[in-house]
Design a protein around this motif. Structure first.
Motif, short mmCIF file in Angstrom:
data_model
loop_
_atom_site.label_atom_id
_atom_site.label_comp_id
_atom_site.label_asym_id
_atom_site.label_seq_id
_atom_site.Cartn_x
_atom_site.Cartn_y
_atom_site.Cartn_z
N LYS A 36 0.85 -1.19 0.00
CA LYS A 36 0.00 0.00 0.00
C LYS A 36 0.88 1.23 0.00
N ALA A 37 0.62 2.15 -0.90
CA ALA A 37 1.36 3.40 -0.99
C ALA A 37 0.40 4.57 -0.84
N TYR A 38 0.90 5.63 -0.19
CA TYR A 38 0.06 6.81 0.00
C TYR A 38 0.92 8.07 -0.12
N ARG A 39 0.40 9.05 -0.84
CA ARG A 39 1.11 10.31 -1.02
C ARG A 39 0.82 11.22 0.17
N ILE A 40 1.84 11.44 1.02
CA ILE A 40 1.69 12.27 2.21
C ILE A 40 1.59 13.74 1.83
N THR A 41 2.49 14.16 0.95
CA THR A 41 2.46 15.52 0.41
C THR A 41 2.56 15.41 -1.11
N LYS A 42 2.68 16.55 -1.77
CA LYS A 42 2.77 16.55 -3.23
C LYS A 42 3.98 15.79 -3.71
#
Length: 275
Positions: free
Chosen positions: A192-198
């Motif tokens: 699972k990957a998630y973009r914390i900031t841009k």
């Protein structure tokens, strides 16, 4: 085995940007992903998962340099993929200091789009040939020294409720067979990957590997060729996207469960480059 840690999260080659069938390279596109992985162990678990330290203050470590690549063969439906590893491994104890530097098991195969599942998920399959480019004349050995093949089925996609361009996940089932009485291996992988900031992305994954072969005790000097073992490994990586065509990742991994294999941990650095 541990020196063949599979950087399966390289499928983040789309940098979380969605397009038609984003999990494969289109015509004229190339993906390169060089990586460096370090693994260290000084203990093992037996067939009953009972842990013990290596004898004579022994330890094993390696550095694995890899180049993964992918490019289109037929549009974005069929890709050529490959993985070229170079391994620097050391086993040392109170009486021994063995160092071995050589190429490992080179993988070459195809990855194909099988079916679109709903709006945001894809079914992907791959078939890979495994070729050992080493002689196993020097210890510690880097692999089984046998030809093999691997088939994998992968479901990749995104969760709409988390933001289409902000997350990514996949679930993969693989089957690997080494010939000439080599082991049969089954692998289950989830991430699972998630973009914390841009620019910053966090990536977590869980790796389960079950290997069935001739049963014998773990050799601490040649832990890479134990044919009958199980392990579960967890990994956390953080990535920085410098541009849509270049990202750099770094993180660590640790064994959670082990049977008849070494118990260790390590770190890795890899980049994803799109041309």
């Amino acid at each position: 085995m541990k020196n063949k840690i599979l950087i399966l999260f390289l499928f983040l080659n789309t940098f979380l940007c969605f397009s038609q069938n984003p999990w494969l390279q289109a015509k004229g596109e190339y993906l390169l992903s060089p990586s460096l992985t370090h693994y260290y162990t000084d203990s093992k678990k037996d067939e009953n998962s009972i842990k013990s330290d290596f004898d004579n203050n022994g330890y094993y470590k390696n550095y694995v340099y890899k180049l993964y690549f992918s490019t289109s063969l037929i549009g974005n439906k069929l890709n050529l993929i490959g993985n070229i590893p170079y391994i620097k491994s050391t086993y040392a104890d109170d009486f021994t200091n063995n160092v071995n530097n050589e190429l490992g098991d080179v993988e070459l195969g195809v990855k194909m789009h099988l079916k679109k599942l709903g709006e945001f998920h894809y079914l992907i399959g791959s078939l890979t040939a495994i070729t050992p480019l080493y002689s196993n004349n020097n210890q510690p050995f880097v692999g089984f020294g046998k030809f093999g093949t691997e088939i994998k089925i992968n479901i990749s996609g995104k969760s709409k409720w988390m933001g289409i361009n902000n997350n990514y996940h996949q679930l993969e089932l693989g089957f690997r067979k080494f010939f000439n009485e080599g082991p049969i291996q089954i692998k289950l992988y989830g991430s699972k990957a998630y973009r914390i900031t841009k620019k910053i992305i966090v990536l977590t994954d869980l790796d389960v590997l079950i290997s069935k072969g001739e049963d014998f005790n773990v050799s601490q000097e040649n832990i890479q060729i134990t044919p009958d073992f199980d392990f579960v490994k967890a990994t956390v990586n953080f990535g920085y996207e410098f541009s849509p065509k270049f990202a750099l990742y770094a993180g660590g991994f640790k064994d959670l469960l082990n049977r008849n294999v070494s118990v260790g941990s390590g770190w890795q650095i890899f980049s994803v480059i799109k041309l």
